[in-house]
Design an enzyme around this catalytic site. Structure first.
Site, PDB file in Angstrom:
ATOM      1  N   CYS A   1      -2.048  -2.492   7.878  1.00 49.81           N
ATOM      2  CA  CYS A   1      -2.005  -3.433   6.742  1.00 49.81           C
ATOM      3  C   CYS A   1      -0.764  -4.311   6.739  1.00 49.81           C
ATOM      4  O   CYS A   1      -0.831  -5.464   6.300  1.00 49.81           O
ATOM      5  CB  CYS A   1      -2.162  -2.670   5.434  1.00 49.81           C
TER       6      CYS A   1
ATOM      7  N   ASP B   1       0.786  -1.249   0.000  1.00 50.53           N
ATOM      8  CA  ASP B   1       0.000   0.000   0.000  1.00 50.53           C
ATOM      9  C   ASP B   1       0.816   1.298   0.000  1.00 50.53           C
ATOM     10  O   ASP B   1       0.445   2.266   0.692  1.00 50.53           O
ATOM     11  CB  ASP B   1      -0.958   0.015   1.210  1.00 50.53           C
TER      12      ASP B   1
ATOM     13  N   LYS C   1      -6.558  -5.014  -3.066  1.00 46.16           N
ATOM     14  CA  LYS C   1      -7.178  -5.659  -1.905  1.00 46.16           C
ATOM     15  C   LYS C   1      -8.227  -4.730  -1.293  1.00 46.16           C
ATOM     16  O   LYS C   1      -7.982  -3.545  -1.118  1.00 46.16           O
ATOM     17  CB  LYS C   1      -6.109  -6.039  -0.875  1.00 46.16           C
TER      18      LYS C   1
HETATM   19  C1  C5J Z   1      -3.086   0.652   5.543  1.00 45.55           C
HETATM   20  C2  C5J Z   1      -4.877   1.857   6.623  1.00 45.55           C
HETATM   21  N1  C5J Z   1      -2.547   0.446   4.366  1.00 45.55           N
HETATM   22  N2  C5J Z   1      -4.130   2.229   7.652  1.00 45.55           N
HETATM   23  N3  C5J Z   1      -4.335   1.202   5.566  1.00 45.55           N
HETATM   24  O1  C5J Z   1      -2.470   0.417   6.569  1.00 45.55           O
HETATM   25  O2  C5J Z   1      -6.045   2.125   6.590  1.00 45.55           O
END
Ligand code: C5J
Length: 225
Positions: A166, A28, A133
């Site tokens: 994540c 991400d 995802k």
């Molecule tokens: C991730 C989030 N990528 N914190 N998303 O950690 O919402």
């Protein structure tokens, strides 16, 4: 030929890296989470806490590619019609602007929007699988496990953001599916320093209950970067 297997200095103990069976999984690293003016900053977060991971990730990614090893990327986001967005996730936080609404870089966490894309510094190369995802974990409702199995992958180097959300969720999912996970601490980031620290401690606690923690320089030594 991939680099030879070796032991990477890590906590709680050395990680027996088998490069031919190991994928780099970058979680991400999306514009909305990392860039000034994105959704993350709009919510009041300090994006510099995440941006410090860009350069170590860039170096690790370059070395991983140069060694001919598998690189995979993930992006958190939803279909434009939001049919894969659980109503509970949509309303969580009770914010005025939520997932699917128009944010500073297009519709928030919607596939195809500018903010949903990966930052240019770490942009996927042609042929590198990108996993879209809908959840926090990269295995939930995706074909990640199938792709890894087809390629004979048994180990993951997991980097990206955020450490306690994540990254942690994905490491836990991977661990339950039998993968050994190695997390370079300088390549993962949290908006909250205390969660960064605790997120890493949770992974390596109790003899490595979810995996191992190291630094990118230790991995670079092992793959000749
Ligand atoms: C991730 C989030 N990528 N914190 N998303 O950690 O919402």
């Amino acid at each position: 030929m991939p680099p030879k297997p070796s032991t990477v200095a890590a906590e709680p103990y050395g990680f027996d890296l088998k490069p031919a069976e190991c994928a780099l999984l970058i979680i991400d690293m999306q514009r909305d989470f990392l860039e000034p003016g994105g959704f993350g900053e709009m919510l009041g977060n300090d994006v510099s806490q995440l941006r410090r991971t860009i350069e170590p990730n860039r170096k690790l990614l370059a070395a991983w590619r140069a060694a001919g090893l598998l690189v995979m990327h993930t992006r958190e986001g939803h279909r434009p019609d939001l049919s894969d967005l659980p109503p509970a996730k949509k309303i969580r936080g009770r914010g005025k602007t939520t997932i699917g609404d128009t944010g500073p870089m297009g519709r928030i966490l919607v596939r195809g929007e500018a903010g949903h894309d990966i930052i240019p510094e770490l942009y996927p190369a042609p042929g590198e699988p990108v996993i879209d995802k809908p959840g926090k974990g990269a295995f939930h409702a995706t074909d990640l496990h199938a792709i890894l199995q087809h390629r004979g992958i048994t180990q993951l180097v997991v980097t990206g953001v955020t450490t306690e959300v994540c990254v942690n969720t994905t490491v836990r999912e991977a661990n339950d599916r039998g993968y050994d996970c190695l997390v370079p601490e300088d390549c993962v980031g949290s908006y909250f320093p205390e969660f960064q620290d605790m997120g890493l401690r949770m992974i390596k606690a109790q003899g490595g209950i979810f995996g191992w923690v190291t630094t990118s320089s230790e991995i670079l030594k092992a793959i000749g970067g």
